[in-house]
Design a protein around this motif. Structure first.
Motif, PDB file in Angstrom:
ATOM      1  N   GLU A   1       2.729  -7.214   3.570  1.00 15.52           N
ATOM      2  CA  GLU A   1       3.365  -7.068   4.733  1.00 15.52           C
ATOM      3  C   GLU A   1       2.482  -7.548   5.771  1.00 15.52           C
TER       4      GLU A   1
ATOM      5  N   ASP B   1       6.238   1.614   6.569  1.00 12.05           N
ATOM      6  CA  ASP B   1       4.948   1.182   6.345  1.00 12.05           C
ATOM      7  C   ASP B   1       4.263   1.919   5.451  1.00 12.05           C
ATOM      8  N   MET B   2       4.383   1.602   3.993  1.00 13.99           N
ATOM      9  CA  MET B   2       5.455   0.377   3.819  1.00 13.99           C
ATOM     10  C   MET B   2       6.019   0.535   2.479  1.00 13.99           C
TER      11      MET B   2
ATOM     12  N   HIS C   1       0.730  -1.421   0.007  1.00 13.23           N
ATOM     13  CA  HIS C   1      -0.251   0.161  -0.059  1.00 13.23           C
ATOM     14  C   HIS C   1       0.855   1.233   0.065  1.00 13.23           C
TER      15      HIS C   1
ATOM     16  N   GLU D   1      -4.973   1.394   2.513  1.00  7.31           N
ATOM     17  CA  GLU D   1      -5.060   0.437   3.400  1.00  7.31           C
ATOM     18  C   GLU D   1      -5.374   0.686   4.806  1.00  7.31           C
ATOM     19  N   GLU D   2      -4.696   1.919   5.155  1.00  8.83           N
ATOM     20  CA  GLU D   2      -4.759   2.463   6.714  1.00  8.83           C
ATOM     21  C   GLU D   2      -6.016   2.640   7.057  1.00  8.83           C
TER      22      GLU D   2
HETATM   23 ZN   LIG Z   1       0.961  -1.099   6.245  1.00  9.44          ZN
END
Ligand SMILES: [Zn+2]
Length: 283
Positions: free
Chosen positions: A97, A36-37, A4, A70-71
């Protein structure tokens, strides 16, 4: 190969470098998202380049997906791809990840593979009261005080510890590798009911590992946002707080919510409104 591109927020005041500049310093890339990431995105992009550059003959396709969102749950990123272009990303395996970072143990790194994930329950509680003037507190029902009790209760709550199979296997493997914490972990496997005392002891030797394990062994609740009050001399009739709850595999967000409501004294419960912001089942 999945990664991501989005990152969580960063407050520049809390950083020694500009979090969005990608400063290279002391042999490291410093910036929000370096770990991250973007690090893995860079490796995955490099794999694609090397495959092409070396004209590798492959038995199948290698797919690269670098996504957004993603977060916040991935609905607008990986979720969007799955819904709108499943044919472009269908694959037998995904490398992503989250399997874990290298755990340094006695001079070597142990690399883990993720086999399960906790579920998410993000929820908001609105505490109600009766407004009043700040000079005569007794005539009002202060929503901040009610919320204070809720935050205190949930923030300190220690849910029942459960050793799910994947954590059990992790513990027994780590025990073999790490002599320093061996005794504590063996004890933990044998007496999960005494988990907190054992982990308190372990925390003196290895705080990071102790807290990682504590979070792997139970549902956790963290208060993350709180809002209440509008003026210095008005006792507020409303106060809102947001909580980040993570549930163990084997438990559903719905069950967690019931458990949470069960913690509230009845007198408070009728003046609390619960709202689920986001819920994802554990896997
Ligand atoms: Zn991540």
């Amino acid at each position: 190969m999945l990664s991501h591109l989005d990152v969580v927020a960063a407050n520049p005041k809390e950083w020694s470098v500009d979090p969005f500049e990608g400063v290279v310093k002391d042999g490291f890339v410093w910036g929000r998202g370096a770990l991250d990431m973007k690090s893995m995105t860079a490796m995955e992009v490099m794999v694609m380049k090397l495959l092409k550059r070396n004209k590798m003959k492959l038995k199948g396709d290698v797919i690269l997906a670098a996504t957004a969102d993603e977060e916040k749950g991935g609905e607008a990123g990986a979720g969007w791809l799955v819904r709108n272009h499943p044919e472009k990303i269908r694959a037998d395996y995904v490398i992503n990840e989250g399997g874990g970072l290298a755990i340094p143990i006695e001079g070597k790194n142990i690399y883990t593979i993720q086999t399960a994930e906790k579920g998410i329950l993000w929820f908001k509680i609105k505490a109600k009261g009766r407004p009043g003037h700040g000079s005569v507190p007794g005539t009002a029902d202060n929503a901040i005080l009610r919320m204070n009790r809720v935050v205190e209760k949930l923030g300190n709550y220690r849910a029942k510890m459960t050793v799910v199979p994947t954590v059990k296997q992790f513990l027994s493997q780590i025990t073999k590798e790490n002599k320093t914490v061996q005794q504590a972990l063996m004890l933990l496997l044998q007496n999960p009911d005494m988990g907190d005392q054992i982990l308190d002891m372990l925390a003196e030797k290895d705080k990071a590992m102790a807290e990682e394990l504590r979070a792997s062994l139970r549902m956790t609740i963290a208060p993350t946002i709180i809002h209440g009050g509008i003026k210095e001399n008005i006792i507020p009739s409303e106060c809102e707080a947001v909580f980040d709850c993570r549930v163990l595999p084997g438990q559903t967000p719905t069950e967690a919510m019931d458990e949470i409501k069960g913690l509230m004294p009845d007198a408070d419960l009728e003046k609390l409104e619960f709202e689920t912001i986001q819920a994802n089942e554990p896997s």
